[in-house]
Scaffold this motif. Structure first.
Motif, short mmCIF file in Angstrom:
data_model
loop_
_atom_site.label_atom_id
_atom_site.label_comp_id
_atom_site.label_asym_id
_atom_site.label_seq_id
_atom_site.Cartn_x
_atom_site.Cartn_y
_atom_site.Cartn_z
N MET A 1 0.85 -1.29 -0.13
CA MET A 1 -0.16 -0.04 -0.06
C MET A 1 0.90 1.14 -0.12
O MET A 1 1.70 1.49 0.75
CB MET A 1 -0.87 -0.02 1.40
CG MET A 1 -1.89 1.26 1.46
SD MET A 1 -3.08 1.01 2.60
CE MET A 1 -2.51 0.15 4.02
N THR A 2 0.52 2.14 -1.07
CA THR A 2 1.43 3.40 -1.14
C THR A 2 0.46 4.47 -1.23
O THR A 2 -0.28 4.59 -1.89
CB THR A 2 2.09 3.50 -2.46
OG1 THR A 2 3.08 2.11 -2.41
CG2 THR A 2 3.07 4.34 -2.38
N VAL A 3 0.85 5.55 -0.32
CA VAL A 3 0.01 6.76 -0.23
C VAL A 3 0.86 7.85 -1.10
O VAL A 3 1.97 8.08 -0.77
CB VAL A 3 -0.08 7.30 0.76
CG1 VAL A 3 -0.89 8.85 0.94
CG2 VAL A 3 -1.27 6.35 1.62
N ARG A 4 0.35 8.53 -2.22
CA ARG A 4 1.10 9.35 -3.03
C ARG A 4 0.22 10.45 -3.46
O ARG A 4 -1.06 10.68 -3.39
CB ARG A 4 1.63 8.66 -4.38
CG ARG A 4 0.53 8.08 -5.07
CD ARG A 4 1.03 7.36 -6.41
NE ARG A 4 0.18 6.79 -7.17
CZ ARG A 4 -0.79 7.43 -8.01
NH1 ARG A 4 -0.68 8.76 -7.99
NH2 ARG A 4 -1.66 6.77 -8.54
N ALA A 5 0.48 11.63 -4.03
CA ALA A 5 -0.03 12.60 -4.54
C ALA A 5 -0.92 12.12 -5.49
O ALA A 5 -0.51 11.24 -6.46
CB ALA A 5 0.90 13.90 -5.01
N LEU A 6 -2.11 12.60 -5.82
CA LEU A 6 -2.89 12.36 -6.88
C LEU A 6 -2.58 13.05 -8.32
O LEU A 6 -2.19 14.39 -7.95
CB LEU A 6 -4.23 12.81 -6.65
CG LEU A 6 -5.63 12.24 -7.53
CD1 LEU A 6 -5.86 10.87 -7.31
CD2 LEU A 6 -6.75 12.99 -7.16
N VAL A 7 -2.61 12.34 -9.27
CA VAL A 7 -2.04 13.26 -10.53
C VAL A 7 -3.21 13.04 -11.43
O VAL A 7 -4.20 12.43 -11.36
CB VAL A 7 -0.69 12.72 -11.21
CG1 VAL A 7 0.46 12.83 -10.25
CG2 VAL A 7 -1.03 11.15 -11.60
N LEU A 56 -4.37 19.62 -1.03
CA LEU A 56 -3.71 18.56 -1.04
C LEU A 56 -4.48 17.12 -1.51
O LEU A 56 -5.28 17.05 -0.58
CB LEU A 56 -2.56 18.34 0.35
CG LEU A 56 -2.00 16.89 0.18
CD1 LEU A 56 -0.78 16.89 -0.74
CD2 LEU A 56 -1.59 16.71 1.62
N MET A 57 -4.33 16.64 -2.45
CA MET A 57 -5.07 15.35 -2.97
C MET A 57 -3.88 14.38 -3.01
O MET A 57 -3.18 14.17 -3.67
CB MET A 57 -5.51 15.62 -4.23
CG MET A 57 -6.66 16.79 -4.37
SD MET A 57 -7.71 16.82 -5.96
CE MET A 57 -9.01 17.94 -5.07
N LEU A 58 -4.56 13.25 -2.36
CA LEU A 58 -3.62 12.04 -2.05
C LEU A 58 -4.53 10.66 -2.60
O LEU A 58 -5.70 10.64 -2.58
CB LEU A 58 -3.40 11.67 -0.56
CG LEU A 58 -2.70 12.84 0.02
CD1 LEU A 58 -2.60 12.51 1.37
CD2 LEU A 58 -1.23 12.83 -0.32
N ALA A 59 -3.67 9.80 -3.13
CA ALA A 59 -4.40 8.37 -3.48
C ALA A 59 -3.48 7.50 -2.89
O ALA A 59 -2.40 7.46 -2.48
CB ALA A 59 -4.12 8.27 -5.07
N CYS A 60 -4.24 6.38 -2.41
CA CYS A 60 -3.74 5.28 -1.77
C CYS A 60 -3.87 4.10 -2.76
O CYS A 60 -4.91 3.73 -3.55
CB CYS A 60 -4.50 4.85 -0.61
SG CYS A 60 -3.63 3.39 0.22
N GLU A 61 -2.54 3.44 -3.32
CA GLU A 61 -2.49 2.48 -4.29
C GLU A 61 -2.34 1.23 -3.71
O GLU A 61 -1.29 1.17 -2.98
CB GLU A 61 -1.34 3.25 -5.18
CG GLU A 61 -1.62 2.66 -6.48
CD GLU A 61 -0.62 3.22 -7.59
OE1 GLU A 61 -1.05 3.65 -8.51
OE2 GLU A 61 0.72 3.56 -7.32
#
Length: 151
Positions: A1-7, A56-61
């Motif tokens: 599981m990775t949390v990163r900036a939404l693109v 700040l928009m984040l996605a968990c992938e």
């Protein structure tokens, strides 16, 4: 599981995750106006507009797929936190909340929680601060979390 900036390339997936979680947990408690309002907020164009603002928009992938979305408005307000219903209760929301807390620019973080999400926000450490309210058909519970001790 990775949390990163939404693109920008994530916006279709982000919208789908939000709508699936919303329809499963929130929509039944709202009027058609509330569903319409949220659908506009969670649309690809809604995300695109807010990406250009101080959000700040984040996605968990997981395994190359977006399974959670979070949005922190102006470093002070949790504007969105949705987890794919298929992976709820597996730490996705907790990971996204931790990432937002790290980026908060205030001592007190706020959220206008959907009524069905109040128990989850209480587990994260938020407390109710006023009576439930409604705006544009969306019913919500004002809540806040103190991040640091008062000065």
């Amino acid at each position: 599981m990775t949390v990163r900036a939404l693109v920008a390339a994530d916006l279709e997936q982000a919208s789908r995750v939000c709508m699936a979680a919303f329809m499963g947990a929130v929509a039944d408690s709202l009027t058609p106006l509330g569903i319409q309002t949220f659908s506009r907020i969670a649309s690809v164009e809604g995300f695109r507009t807010r990406m250009a603002q101080d959000n700040l928009m984040l996605a968990c992938e997981q395994e190359g797929r977006i399974v959670g979305i979070a949005e922190l408005k102006e470093g002070r307000h949790v504007a969105m936190l949705f987890v794919d219903p298929a992976v709820q209760q597996r730490g996705v929301g907790k990971a996204l909340m931790a990432a937002m807390i790290e980026q908060a620019r205030v001592e007190v973080l706020t959220v206008s929680a959907s009524l069905s999400s109040v128990p989850a926000y209480e587990r994260y450490g938020f407390v109710c601060t006023a009576d439930p309210a409604e705006s544009s058909g969306l019913r919500y519970q004002p809540m806040e979390m103190r991040l640091t001790a008062p000065v």
